[in-house]
Design an enzyme around this catalytic site. Structure first.
Site, PDB file in Angstrom:
ATOM      1  N   ASN A 352       4.817   7.035   2.282  1.00 23.89           N
ATOM      2  CA  ASN A 352       5.447   6.669   3.547  1.00 23.89           C
ATOM      3  C   ASN A 352       4.802   5.442   4.197  1.00 23.89           C
ATOM      4  OD1 ASN A 352       7.463   6.934   5.655  1.00 23.89           O
ATOM      5  ND2 ASN A 352       7.786   8.923   4.649  1.00 23.89           N
ATOM      6  N   HIS A 354       2.279   4.530   5.999  1.00 25.37           N
ATOM      7  CA  HIS A 354       0.884   4.147   5.764  1.00 25.37           C
ATOM      8  C   HIS A 354       0.693   3.646   4.345  1.00 25.37           C
ATOM      9  CE1 HIS A 354      -3.602   4.745   5.679  1.00 25.37           C
ATOM     10  NE2 HIS A 354      -3.447   4.263   6.897  1.00 25.37           N
ATOM     11  N   CYS A 355       1.377   4.245   3.399  1.00 30.35           N
ATOM     12  CA  CYS A 355       1.235   3.881   1.981  1.00 30.35           C
ATOM     13  C   CYS A 355       1.747   2.475   1.672  1.00 30.35           C
ATOM     14  CB  CYS A 355       2.013   4.849   1.095  1.00 30.35           C
ATOM     15  SG  CYS A 355       1.586   6.577   1.293  1.00 30.35           S
ATOM     16  N   ILE A 356       2.724   2.008   2.432  1.00 18.39           N
ATOM     17  CA  ILE A 356       3.345   0.713   2.090  1.00 18.39           C
ATOM     18  C   ILE A 356       2.786  -0.445   2.914  1.00 18.39           C
ATOM     19  CG2 ILE A 356       5.463   1.838   1.295  1.00 18.39           C
ATOM     20  CD1 ILE A 356       6.833   0.831   3.893  1.00 18.39           C
TER      21      ILE A 356
END
Lengths: 363, 363
Positions: A352, A354-356
């Site tokens: 999500n 934070h990951c991208i």
């Protein structure tokens, strides 16, 4: 001037700042691989545009994009988003980008971890991952910053840091045999402290249920501020997350942070449970590695948000819980702007907001 | 923030500065195509490294490089040369990069010309050229500068500018049917003046003999300073360049510049004549477009040098004339650093130091 340094951040007086500290810019990678993102990645691209636009309310954004998608990304994105060509294997800047460290004299440097696509030949999600492994260095080159190449396989989403000496991580991921099987737990702790300028590692046993990253900590918790942790919570005893969240709470409450403080835990709601639909699964190319099948439990979590310059950008995932989560964010961050972005398309790809994203600290 | 502007530089109060004005940075493209550069482009790459190192004595250099050559370029180049991934079709930043314009208030913008590989489907040197045509925009994005997309097929090496209202070009190239066949000479003059913020175009009939660019002006002359032009000269009546240089001299002496000044011409020696050897030709992949055959006359010229921050970087091409040329540069530019770089490998690819560089003005 982008030197590859042979020393270690801790010895050089550098530390990784907390996400709540000021950002100069946020980097993202444009999604396109059709065996992860459905329908030619077009729905995901629209979502990445919305995330970039949201972040850019407070922080400039750079989107890196492959040559073949350059024109499309440049056209889809507003002109105040910088677009730079860069090849990649997928679009998880948190995991492939540099973890930045800063010193007390206004200098910063990148930490370039080894990357093996969340498990290499043991249980990695795709092959090859060579372009992803170059992203951190390329970002540092663009910014003109020196960098360290850390002798550790690590994704940025598998750590959280408070900027005051404490690293949060999960044993499930960092001790997984697919990452650094030749290193002991003590050796991994030492490398984390050396390369993040930290003093203490707090271990949580496991990440979120069914998270294909081997339990990244950033999909389970977030450092709200030093010594305060948001933890994904589940009150349904029949859900596998019920026990996992309780284990996590126990681990956090059993320890003090690097400054000797008890850790306050804020329980945040869990969306869903959410599952991949048959229609969604049907739009994804078949391939080895990632499981993208109808009915698969999605690793959905509100903890996977970004703090950037007093702005919370969080995923909207479930109408039943989105409003409660937004209300909680307003209480958790009373002086922050709070922006929700419809983010199911990112979740379908395995992560999500934070990951991208990866922040570059302001110095 | 990189906006694509719909207005014109002249209307917005912008002009292209002369090459003698201050530079912030010089951009180059790493060579690699094996149907132009012999032996896998390895000798050319070594030469590009030496050119970049020479320029960087006075001006920071950015080398853009394809994904597949990123590691090699990063390793070959010193760490003070910035390396950024960018795809391209070949390595002529003068022709594919932006022509920068500046205003009087410390602002700058890029001009992004149409590019068709020196002649498109009529007599272009390769196909496709789509990546080259994107380079100017990508450079502006990296620098965060706004840009104009000019409605004209033009390579940066086909113009020289004095920064004081005068553009120098050749009729051979700019009126060639392979560039802008639907535009009259007057319309082309107007577009040059509009997009370069200039007032007068001085036409030279032809470029250097056997120049595959259709006679780029930057391989024949250089603007030493406003109203002073270095012109490649040839005293051998049997050489086709003999007549071409005299024609050029006559054209320059017959006109005054935008400020009404007579044009002083400095005749500079011509190397050679130089020819491609059989050994050199044998290292080049066969392909349509570029003629790379043993015995071919090379379009060798000392005029193809770069001025960057009171530093002359010029090609060493012929031991019989290199010393004379260096002595002349010392007289022409008494307060400049003068650096010669062995440049036959660039010449074999069809150009020289001016062709492979593009300056970004300091503002």
């Amino acid at each position: 001037m982008s030197e590859r340094l042979q020393s270690k951040p801790s010895n050089d007086g550098y530390r990784m700042p907390g996400e709540h500290e000021p950002h100069e810019r946020v980097f993202m990678v444009w999604p396109e691989r059709c065996d992860n993102w459905r329908l030619g990645a077009k729905p995901a691209q629209r979502t990445f545009v919305e995330v970039a636009k949201a972040i850019s309310k407070r922080t400039p954004v750079t989107m890196v994009v492959s040559a073949s998608q350059f024109d499309n990304a440049r056209t889809q994105l507003p002109s105040d988003i910088q677009v730079i060509e860069m090849s990649s294997n997928d679009s998880w800047m948190r995991d492939t980008g540099p973890s930045y460290v800063v010193d007390d004299n206004g200098n910063r440097r990148g930490v370039d971890w080894g990357f093996n696509a969340w498990g290499g030949l043991v249980d990695g999600l795709y092959f090859p991952w060579d372009k992803d492994d170059q992203i951190a260095q390329k970002v540092c080159e663009i910014l003109g910053d020196d960098s360290y190449r850390a002798p550790l396989i690590l994704e940025g989403g598998s750590i959280h840091i408070d900027g005051e000496g404490t690293v949060y991580t999960t044993a499930e991921c960092l001790l997984h045999p697919s990452r650094n099987p030749d290193l002991t737990k003590d050796e991994i702790e030492k490398l984390l402290c050396d390369y993040l300028g930290a003093e203490k590692v707090i271990w949580i046993p496991n990440g979120l249920f069914n998270d294909e990253t081997n339990g990244h900590v950033d999909n389970l918790i977030h450092v709200v501020r030093p010594a305060t942790i948001a933890l994904t919570w589940c009150d349904d005893e029949t859900d596998p997350q019920y026990t996992l969240s309780r284990e996590s709470l126990a681990a956090l409450e059993a320890q003090t942070d690097a400054k000797g403080r008890s850790i306050e835990v804020i329980k945040i709601p869990m969306p869903g449970p959410l599952y991949m639909t048959a229609e969604e699964a049907s739009g994804i190319d078949a391939a080895d590695g990632m499981e993208r099948e109808a009915g698969e439990r999605l690793a959905a979590s509100y903890a996977n948000y970004l703090i950037s310059n007093k702005h919370i950008i969080f995923p909207l995932l479930d109408p039943k819980t989105d409003g409660d989560m937004e209300a909680m964010f307003k209480r958790m961050y009373p002086d922050h702007l709070i922006t929700g972005v419809e983010a199911r398309e990112i979740l379908l790809g395995g992560g999500n907001i934070h990951c991208i994203t990866q922040q570059i600290p302001a110095v």
